[in-house]
Design an enzyme around this catalytic site. Structure first.
Site, PDB file in Angstrom:
ATOM      1  N   ASP A  75       0.827  -1.197   0.000  1.00  0.00           N
ATOM      2  CA  ASP A  75       0.000   0.000   0.000  1.00  0.00           C
ATOM      3  C   ASP A  75       0.868   1.256   0.000  1.00  0.00           C
ATOM      4  OD1 ASP A  75      -2.467   1.265  -0.009  1.00  0.00           O
ATOM      5  OD2 ASP A  75      -2.562   1.398   2.180  1.00  0.00           O
ATOM      6  N   HIS A  76       0.443   2.258  -0.725  1.00  0.00           N
ATOM      7  CA  HIS A  76       1.086   3.579  -0.749  1.00  0.00           C
ATOM      8  C   HIS A  76       2.602   3.502  -0.979  1.00  0.00           C
ATOM      9  CE1 HIS A  76      -2.320   6.171   0.128  1.00  0.00           C
ATOM     10  NE2 HIS A  76      -2.732   5.265   0.980  1.00  0.00           N
ATOM     11  N   ASP A 136       1.653   5.092  -5.692  1.00  0.00           N
ATOM     12  CA  ASP A 136       1.093   6.346  -5.178  1.00  0.00           C
ATOM     13  C   ASP A 136       2.011   7.511  -5.528  1.00  0.00           C
ATOM     14  OD1 ASP A 136      -0.079   8.408  -3.849  1.00  0.00           O
ATOM     15  OD2 ASP A 136       0.209   7.584  -1.826  1.00  0.00           O
ATOM     16  N   HIS A 168      -6.822  10.429   5.091  1.00  0.00           N
ATOM     17  CA  HIS A 168      -5.927   9.519   5.805  1.00  0.00           C
ATOM     18  C   HIS A 168      -5.740  10.067   7.210  1.00  0.00           C
ATOM     19  CE1 HIS A 168      -4.352   8.384   1.627  1.00  0.00           C
ATOM     20  NE2 HIS A 168      -4.947   7.309   2.114  1.00  0.00           N
ATOM     21  N   GLY A 169      -6.132   9.297   8.189  1.00  0.00           N
ATOM     22  CA  GLY A 169      -6.065   9.777   9.561  1.00  0.00           C
ATOM     23  C   GLY A 169      -7.418   9.639  10.225  1.00  0.00           C
ATOM     24  N   ASN A 208      -7.163   0.078   8.565  1.00  0.00           N
ATOM     25  CA  ASN A 208      -5.940   0.119   9.361  1.00  0.00           C
ATOM     26  C   ASN A 208      -6.340   0.188  10.829  1.00  0.00           C
ATOM     27  OD1 ASN A 208      -3.509   0.803  10.672  1.00  0.00           O
ATOM     28  ND2 ASN A 208      -2.786   2.074   9.001  1.00  0.00           N
TER      29      ASN A 208
END
Length: 346
Positions: free
Chosen positions: A84-85, A107, A183-184, A241
């Site tokens: 991922d990423h 990404d 994200h977060g 996550n």
């Protein structure tokens, strides 16, 4: 879209989810305890799972990718390994050349639009030459999470219809759109009213018309109804996550100073496994499947979809045996007929 076939594990899992109108958890693991919990949950619930590792984790714990790949190959349910990423071009090339991954997120969203597209196009071709599926982020999803570069100093950019066409033309397989997700953390109640642009996600889903697949990022603090709404709008790869792992962190915070290490590890694994199973079941249709199908040719999975009547099951869930009871709770026990993936995905 790529000419890769369902022999790619990630593509097989997600194509089956499109055919069945359900979503699949794509779960981050930072260590062996978390990986163990996720795999145990998938086995327990007879559910597909995409195991995700960050590039930073590959450097911190180099053997974890090989442990994950072993789990993928030996599991009795469909699993795949996704990076991922991945944000560094040289590291992407190293990963795809040396590790047994099924898919990777290229990404380049921290570059401007033109450079993002050009780098993505080049890297997608290189990955496809190795049989690896590619995900990319269109627009820019704001924020950051543990293990990836923070884009908090860059402006969030919503995905536009032009973005969608450009990334399809770049050859990617999975699109991670920016629809107000971050994200977060959102806070204990999840995204604010109107923060997620479901109409934008609906329009993207209609526009791609199954040319590529949709990944949903930024799910921390999501309540089940928000996740379900995104599934209804076409999201099939559900990146998770903290949504699953925070219960394990809480175990460490509460018990690390007073519990023997071996017991602490067991407690953390058990907590994450239970939370993962909860998300695989909660207000969803759960289908128990025959355990004898080879993944190359047959599909086994847990459905993530609303509770359905018997008639709706026939219309939406392919291959189900007839005569299933109607479900009010959202939990159905059933088996799939021996139906090859290429027939399921017509």
């Amino acid at each position: 879209m790529t000419l890769l076939t369902n022999e790619n594990r990630t593509l097989a899992i997600l194509n089956a989810s499109v055919a069945g109108s359900y979503g699949v958890l794509a779960a981050i693991a930072y260590n062996i305890e978390q990986l163990t919990a996720l795999v145990r949950a998938a086995e327990s619930k007879r559910s597909p799972l995409i195991i995700q590792l960050f590039p930073s984790t590959l450097k911190q714990v180099p053997l974890l990718a090989h442990a994950a790949a072993h789990a993928v190959k030996t599991a009795s349910v469909p699993l795949s390994l996704h990076i991922d990423h991945a944000q560094d071009v040289d590291h992407i090339r190293e990963i795809t050349a040396t590790l047994p991954v099924d898919s990777i997120m290229v990404d380049m969203s921290h570059y401007d639009e033109a450079e993002n597209l050009e780098k993505t196009r080049i890297l997608t071709k290189e990955c496809h030459d190795r049989g690896i599926v590619v995900e990319a982020e269109s627009g820019r999803i704001e924020g950051g999470e543990d293990g990836i570069a923070d884009t908090g100093d860059l402006e969030a950019l919503f995905t536009s219809p032009e973005d969608v066409d450009n990334f399809i033309n770049a050859g990617i397989d999975i699109l991670a759109p920016s629809i107000g997700n971050v994200h977060g953390d959102y806070g204990p109640t999840g995204p604010k009213e109107g923060q997620l642009h479901y109409d934008r996600l609906d329009a993207i889903h209609k526009q791609i018309n199954r040319k590529i697949l949709i990944a949903l990022h930024g799910t921390n603090d999501f309540p089940p109804e928000v996740m379900q709404r995104c599934i209804q709008s076409g999201a099939v790869k559900l990146n998770v996550n903290k949504l699953l792992l925070e219960v394990g962190n809480e175990v460490l915070r509460k018990h690390a100073s007073s519990t023997p290490l071996a017991k602490l590890i067991d407690m953390q694994i058990e907590a994450i496994q239970k939370e993962t199973e909860r998300w695989m079941d909660l207000k969803k249709v759960h289908v128990h499947l025959l355990p004898t199908f080879p993944i190359k040719n047959y599909v086994r999975h847990t459905y993530l979809a609303p509770a359905m009547t018997a008639q709706q099951q026939k219309e939406v869930l392919p291959g189900l045996e007839p005569g299933l009871p109607e479900s009010e709770s959202g939990v159905i026990t059933a088996t799939l007929q021996n139906q090859p993936l290429d027939q399921t995905n017509e």
